[in-house]
Design a protein around this motif. Sequence first.
Motif, PDB file in Angstrom:
ATOM      1  N   LYS A  35     -48.440 -11.746 -69.838  1.00  0.00           N
ATOM      2  CA  LYS A  35     -48.100 -10.969 -68.647  1.00  0.00           C
ATOM      3  C   LYS A  35     -49.363 -10.597 -67.891  1.00  0.00           C
ATOM      4  CE  LYS A  35     -43.787  -8.811 -70.031  1.00  0.00           C
ATOM      5  NZ  LYS A  35     -43.110  -7.535 -70.337  1.00  0.00           N
ATOM      6  N   HIS A  36     -50.389 -10.204 -68.624  1.00  0.00           N
ATOM      7  CA  HIS A  36     -51.649  -9.824 -68.000  1.00  0.00           C
ATOM      8  C   HIS A  36     -52.287 -11.029 -67.287  1.00  0.00           C
ATOM      9  CE1 HIS A  36     -55.096  -7.331 -67.330  1.00  0.00           C
ATOM     10  NE2 HIS A  36     -55.915  -8.202 -67.933  1.00  0.00           N
ATOM     11  N   ARG A  37     -52.259 -12.176 -67.986  1.00  0.00           N
ATOM     12  CA  ARG A  37     -52.791 -13.400 -67.358  1.00  0.00           C
ATOM     13  C   ARG A  37     -51.966 -13.780 -66.129  1.00  0.00           C
ATOM     14  NH1 ARG A  37     -53.051 -17.070 -72.516  1.00  0.00           N
ATOM     15  NH2 ARG A  37     -54.258 -15.652 -73.788  1.00  0.00           N
ATOM     16  N   GLY A  38     -50.677 -13.634 -66.219  1.00  0.00           N
ATOM     17  CA  GLY A  38     -49.798 -13.962 -65.084  1.00  0.00           C
ATOM     18  C   GLY A  38     -50.038 -13.060 -63.897  1.00  0.00           C
ATOM     19  N   SER A  39     -50.243 -11.773 -64.144  1.00  0.00           N
ATOM     20  CA  SER A  39     -50.504 -10.862 -63.026  1.00  0.00           C
ATOM     21  C   SER A  39     -51.860 -11.161 -62.407  1.00  0.00           C
ATOM     22  CB  SER A  39     -50.404  -9.407 -63.466  1.00  0.00           C
ATOM     23  OG  SER A  39     -51.435  -9.108 -64.388  1.00  0.00           O
ATOM     24  N   ARG A  40     -52.847 -11.543 -63.229  1.00  0.00           N
ATOM     25  CA  ARG A  40     -54.152 -11.947 -62.680  1.00  0.00           C
ATOM     26  C   ARG A  40     -54.003 -13.194 -61.829  1.00  0.00           C
ATOM     27  NH1 ARG A  40     -58.334 -12.632 -67.199  1.00  0.00           N
ATOM     28  NH2 ARG A  40     -56.770 -11.877 -68.630  1.00  0.00           N
ATOM     29  N   CYS A  41     -53.166 -14.100 -62.330  1.00  0.00           N
ATOM     30  CA  CYS A  41     -52.926 -15.346 -61.591  1.00  0.00           C
ATOM     31  C   CYS A  41     -52.261 -15.041 -60.253  1.00  0.00           C
ATOM     32  CB  CYS A  41     -52.063 -16.264 -62.446  1.00  0.00           C
ATOM     33  SG  CYS A  41     -52.024 -17.939 -61.837  1.00  0.00           S
ATOM     34  N   LEU A  42     -51.290 -14.122 -60.264  1.00  0.00           N
ATOM     35  CA  LEU A  42     -50.632 -13.744 -59.009  1.00  0.00           C
ATOM     36  C   LEU A  42     -51.609 -13.088 -58.046  1.00  0.00           C
ATOM     37  CD1 LEU A  42     -47.169 -12.421 -60.234  1.00  0.00           C
ATOM     38  CD2 LEU A  42     -47.640 -14.481 -58.915  1.00  0.00           C
ATOM     39  N   VAL A  43     -52.480 -12.245 -58.562  1.00  0.00           N
ATOM     40  CA  VAL A  43     -53.488 -11.599 -57.716  1.00  0.00           C
ATOM     41  C   VAL A  43     -54.398 -12.651 -57.108  1.00  0.00           C
ATOM     42  CG1 VAL A  43     -55.518 -10.096 -57.749  1.00  0.00           C
ATOM     43  CG2 VAL A  43     -53.420  -9.378 -58.902  1.00  0.00           C
TER      44      VAL A  43
END
Length: 166
Positions: A35-43
Amino acid sequence: MDLEGIYENIECKGIENTTGPKTQSHHQDEGKDLKHRGSRCLVLITVSLGLICVLLLVFIILQRITITAEKDLIKSYKNTVEEFNQTINSLQDNYTDLMTEKDKLQNKFSSCSHKNMKLETRVKDLTAEKDQLQRSIDSLTRTKLELETRVTSLSEELNKEQSKRG
């Protein structure tokens, strides 16, 4: 579909347990990491899209400035062409006027040349007549001198005759 579903799909399809059975907390830690990696990716995707939008906006503004400058340049060229056309028309009018004046002057020159030739002929004729009259005067002057000499001679003879008689 929400992010958890996507991450669960990724876990189920792409990641296999190679070290043995996973514990619940280990499974939760991996989910949080995903989830953390995904939110970084979205950012990162959002920032990238924002940068692309800014670059597109800058490109559109620069293109608009270029188009405006080109329009101004085209207007300037059109004005210059219009001025050149007016100058050309004015020069053509002047040329036409000058050619008309040249033709008039050539006609006057021809007329004056013809009159000059007539006058030169008249001068030659008068010079010839003057020369003829001068010869006549010279001849008459000689004749007069001869006659005066003869009169003087006759007068002297007459005086001699009268002196002898008287």
